[in-house]
Structure formats: C-alpha cells, structure tokens
Design a protein around this motif. Structure first.
Motif, PDB file in Angstrom:
ATOM      1  N   THR A   1       0.833  -1.217   0.000  1.00  0.00           N
ATOM      2  CA  THR A   1       0.000   0.000   0.000  1.00  0.00           C
ATOM      3  C   THR A   1       0.867   1.267   0.000  1.00  0.00           C
ATOM      4  OG1 THR A   1      -0.205  -0.004   2.417  1.00  0.00           O
ATOM      5  CG2 THR A   1      -1.921  -1.136   1.166  1.00  0.00           C
ATOM      6  N   GLY A   2       2.071   1.170   0.567  1.00  0.00           N
ATOM      7  CA  GLY A   2       2.974   2.326   0.571  1.00  0.00           C
ATOM      8  C   GLY A   2       3.297   2.765  -0.847  1.00  0.00           C
TER       9      GLY A   2
ATOM     10  N   TYR B   1       0.736   5.294  -2.025  1.00  0.00           N
ATOM     11  CA  TYR B   1       0.933   6.660  -1.517  1.00  0.00           C
ATOM     12  C   TYR B   1       2.131   7.301  -2.207  1.00  0.00           C
ATOM     13  CZ  TYR B   1      -2.614   5.631   1.916  1.00  0.00           C
ATOM     14  OH  TYR B   1      -3.815   5.317   2.490  1.00  0.00           O
ATOM     15  N   ARG B   2       3.176   6.498  -2.424  1.00  0.00           N
ATOM     16  CA  ARG B   2       4.371   7.005  -3.091  1.00  0.00           C
ATOM     17  C   ARG B   2       4.044   7.433  -4.530  1.00  0.00           C
ATOM     18  NH1 ARG B   2       9.460   5.528  -0.971  1.00  0.00           N
ATOM     19  NH2 ARG B   2       9.280   4.584   1.074  1.00  0.00           N
TER      20      ARG B   2
ATOM     21  N   SER C   1       4.732  10.570   2.952  1.00  0.00           N
ATOM     22  CA  SER C   1       4.331  10.632   4.352  1.00  0.00           C
ATOM     23  C   SER C   1       3.373  11.803   4.586  1.00  0.00           C
ATOM     24  CB  SER C   1       5.587  10.756   5.227  1.00  0.00           C
ATOM     25  OG  SER C   1       5.271  10.641   6.579  1.00  0.00           O
TER      26      SER C   1
ATOM     27  N   ALA D   1      -0.025  11.090   2.839  1.00  0.00           N
ATOM     28  CA  ALA D   1      -0.783  10.069   3.573  1.00  0.00           C
ATOM     29  C   ALA D   1      -1.595  10.658   4.727  1.00  0.00           C
ATOM     30  CB  ALA D   1       0.182   9.000   4.100  1.00  0.00           C
TER      31      ALA D   1
ATOM     32  N   ARG E   1      -6.563   9.078   1.439  1.00  0.00           N
ATOM     33  CA  ARG E   1      -6.630   7.748   2.067  1.00  0.00           C
ATOM     34  C   ARG E   1      -7.916   7.037   1.652  1.00  0.00           C
ATOM     35  NH1 ARG E   1      -2.453   7.259   5.422  1.00  0.00           N
ATOM     36  NH2 ARG E   1      -3.132   5.138   5.761  1.00  0.00           N
TER      37      ARG E   1
ATOM     38  N   ARG F   1       0.293   0.678   7.017  1.00  0.00           N
ATOM     39  CA  ARG F   1       0.247   1.246   8.362  1.00  0.00           C
ATOM     40  C   ARG F   1      -1.121   1.018   8.996  1.00  0.00           C
ATOM     41  NH1 ARG F   1       4.359   1.955   6.052  1.00  0.00           N
ATOM     42  NH2 ARG F   1       6.028   3.454   6.443  1.00  0.00           N
ATOM     43  N   ASP F   2      -2.158   0.892   8.123  1.00  0.00           N
ATOM     44  CA  ASP F   2      -3.529   0.795   8.621  1.00  0.00           C
ATOM     45  C   ASP F   2      -4.256  -0.410   8.020  1.00  0.00           C
ATOM     46  OD1 ASP F   2      -3.519   1.713   6.021  1.00  0.00           O
ATOM     47  OD2 ASP F   2      -5.182   3.112   6.301  1.00  0.00           O
TER      48      ASP F   2
ATOM     49  N   ARG G   1       9.893  10.175  10.382  1.00  0.00           N
ATOM     50  CA  ARG G   1       8.800   9.569   9.597  1.00  0.00           C
ATOM     51  C   ARG G   1       7.880   8.749  10.526  1.00  0.00           C
ATOM     52  NH1 ARG G   1       8.103   5.970   4.841  1.00  0.00           N
ATOM     53  NH2 ARG G   1      10.175   5.069   5.008  1.00  0.00           N
TER      54      ARG G   1
ATOM     55  N   ASP H   1       4.002   9.506  10.811  1.00  0.00           N
ATOM     56  CA  ASP H   1       3.028   8.455  10.483  1.00  0.00           C
ATOM     57  C   ASP H   1       2.151   8.067  11.685  1.00  0.00           C
ATOM     58  OD1 ASP H   1       4.037   8.394   7.921  1.00  0.00           O
ATOM     59  OD2 ASP H   1       5.301   6.629   8.238  1.00  0.00           O
TER      60      ASP H   1
ATOM     61  N   ARG I   1      -0.366  11.509  12.983  1.00  0.00           N
ATOM     62  CA  ARG I   1      -1.350  12.185  12.127  1.00  0.00           C
ATOM     63  C   ARG I   1      -2.768  11.802  12.581  1.00  0.00           C
ATOM     64  NH1 ARG I   1       0.253   8.073   7.570  1.00  0.00           N
ATOM     65  NH2 ARG I   1      -1.177   6.422   8.119  1.00  0.00           N
TER      66      ARG I   1
HETATM   67  O1   DC Z   1       5.746   1.739   3.511  1.00  0.00           O
HETATM   68  P1   DC Z   1       6.325   2.923   2.725  1.00  0.00           P
HETATM   69  O2   DC Z   1       7.601   3.461   3.298  1.00  0.00           O
HETATM   70  O3   DC Z   1       6.454   2.634   1.273  1.00  0.00           O
HETATM   71  O4   DC Z   1       5.201   4.066   2.869  1.00  0.00           O
HETATM   72  C1   DC Z   1       5.372   5.360   2.340  1.00  0.00           C
HETATM   73  C2   DC Z   1       4.592   6.360   3.197  1.00  0.00           C
HETATM   74  O5   DC Z   1       3.188   6.154   3.036  1.00  0.00           O
HETATM   75  C3   DC Z   1       4.878   6.263   4.698  1.00  0.00           C
HETATM   76  O6   DC Z   1       5.395   7.481   5.188  1.00  0.00           O
HETATM   77  C4   DC Z   1       3.566   6.004   5.354  1.00  0.00           C
HETATM   78  C5   DC Z   1       2.534   6.114   4.297  1.00  0.00           C
HETATM   79  N1   DC Z   1       1.618   4.975   4.299  1.00  0.00           N
HETATM   80  C6   DC Z   1       0.442   5.127   4.967  1.00  0.00           C
HETATM   81  O7   DC Z   1       0.200   6.162   5.571  1.00  0.00           O
HETATM   82  N2   DC Z   1      -0.475   4.121   4.948  1.00  0.00           N
HETATM   83  C7   DC Z   1      -0.209   2.982   4.329  1.00  0.00           C
HETATM   84  N3   DC Z   1      -1.111   2.012   4.313  1.00  0.00           N
HETATM   85  C8   DC Z   1       1.038   2.791   3.663  1.00  0.00           C
HETATM   86  C9   DC Z   1       1.942   3.820   3.684  1.00  0.00           C
END
Ligand code: DC
Length: 225
Positions: A38-39, A42-43, A103, A106, A112, A133-134, A183, A187, A190
């Motif tokens: 999922t990251g 967002y990236r 970050s 997100a 989201r 993260r979620d 970070r 994360d 927020r």
């Molecule tokens: O896991 P990553 O480092 O690729 O994630 C990149 C950014 O996206 C990280 O700062 C947190 C955010 N992110 C998020 O808020 N929710 C997610 N499900 C995945 C990543």
C-alpha cells in the motif's frame, strides 16, 4: 469452499524499516498469495503530485489528482512492478523526496479514502498479504490474520543503510536514524488513520530475526508451515 468467495487476508503493519516489504513478499511467495504494497500507492500519488508541481497544502487538488490516477501493482515471481497511469514507476517512487512527500500525502483523509477503496477491491478478489500502516486497523478490520511487525530503531536504521549501500548510496547513519524517527513520528501522530497496532494484531519483534526466521514465525502462528 470457494476461495474467491472467502479469500484469506493477512495484514502486516508496522513502522518504516521493520522489514514489512521483504517479509510480506516472502510470505506471499511461500503461500502463493497476492502481495499488496500500500505504501507504493501513496508514493505513486506523491510522485505524480511532484511532477505536476502541486502544493500538498492544496488538499482538494491532491484528492482530485488521486481520483484521476490509476496505480497498478503487478507481483510476479517475487518482483513487484508499480504502474502509475501505465508507466513503470517502481524505481522513481523510492527516491528520498518521494518518500518524504508520501508521508505528508498520507495525512490527507480524502487521499486515504480513495486508496483504501482500491486496496479493499484488490483484497476482495484474491488471497492477499497486504502491508502498510492501517491494513489491519482500517482497510481490513476483519482480516483473517493480523500482524504488527516491529524492530528496534537502531536495527531498522542499519537495515535501511544496508539497502541504500547495496543501491550504491552512501548516507550518514545518524542522519538516516533521524529521518526514520521523523517519519515514524509523522506516520503515528497524524489524525487520519495513524500507524498503530490493531488490538487483535499479533506483534512480532524482528530485531533479532532474519527475514526467513520472521516468515517462519508467522507461518508457525498461522499453522501454515
Ligand atoms: O511503507 P512505505 O515506506 O512505502 O510508505 C510510504 C509512506 O506512506 C509512509 O510514510 C507512510 C505512508 N503509508 C500510509 O500512511 N499508509 C499505508 N497504508 C502505507 C503507507
């Protein structure tokens, strides 16, 4: 029982550098499941916003951009390819500027909402290992198995340092540690779906475990070894 009607969903959440990606990929490969990073979503949105010189303060514009984007994850033979509007951005989304903006992006609830919708659709279609993260708190609160992967910040820094060195990048260890801590803070503090352990998640501390040992541990817990 038809698997497509009742897919198995394994969520793996945790802070940056805990080994989520490598462990999730190893687990997905071992079980023959689809892997959802999922990251990377967002990236990808952060990269697109950067390319369009969009201010992240203009939340309406960022949400619109997200709605008008297509991010596809292709997981084949242990390799993930990320497509943004059809372009392979797998490498472009891993640079530090995109990491920092992801970050911040997100934090935007509307972004989201869109991405969680895409993630749920993917999880409904297949057996999946989904990392983020979620994933266990918001995306799939009724997941079959939930794990929270953690590791000491010094060990997480060392792992990142190793990855960066392998990619030919030299960075200062203390600076990197500060970036990781910043970070983590961003994360987990927020308002929108912060990084936190689901009440029913199983915590795995990977500080002293290799990737293989971590995957073994998870499989043992699920009785899939
Ligand atoms: O896991 P990553 O480092 O690729 O994630 C990149 C950014 O996206 C990280 O700062 C947190 C955010 N992110 C998020 O808020 N929710 C997610 N499900 C995945 C990543």
């Amino acid at each position: 029982m038809s698997l497509s009607n009742n897919p198995c969903i394994i969520t793996i959440d945790g802070p940056a550098g805990a080994g989520k990606s490598t462990v999730s990929q190893g687990l997905a490969t071992r079980l023959g499941y689809t892997y959802i990073d999922t990251g990377a979503m967002y990236r990808s949105v952060a990269l697109k916003a950067q390319r369009q010189s969009l201010s992240l303060d203009d939340q309406g514009a960022v949400i619109n951009l997200t709605k008008n984007s297509e991010v596809k994850l292709n997981y084949v033979d242990g390799e993930v390819t990320v497509y943004l509007d059809g372009e392979d951005v797998s490498k472009a989304i891993r640079v530090p500027e995109v990491t920092a903006d992801a970050s911040d992006i997100a934090k935007i609830p509307g972004v989201r909402e869109v991405l969680v919708g895409w993630q749920r659709k993917m999880g409904e279609a297949d057996n999946v290992v989904i990392e983020g993260r979620d994933a266990g708190t918001v995306v799939f609160p009724n997941a079959t198995y939930k794990f929270y992967l953690d590791a000491d910040v010094n060990e997480r820094t060392r792992r990142r340092l190793r990855d960066l060195k392998a990619a030919g990048k030299e960075v200062d260890e203390q600076e990197l540690k500060k970036t990781i801590e910043a970070r983590d803070h961003n994360d987990s503090t927020r308002k929108a779906s912060p990084l936190k352990q689901a009440d029913d998640a199983i915590v795995i501390d990977s500080t002293h475990l290799s990737i293989e040992q971590t995957v073994d541990e998870i499989c043992k817990i699920m009785n899939k070894n």
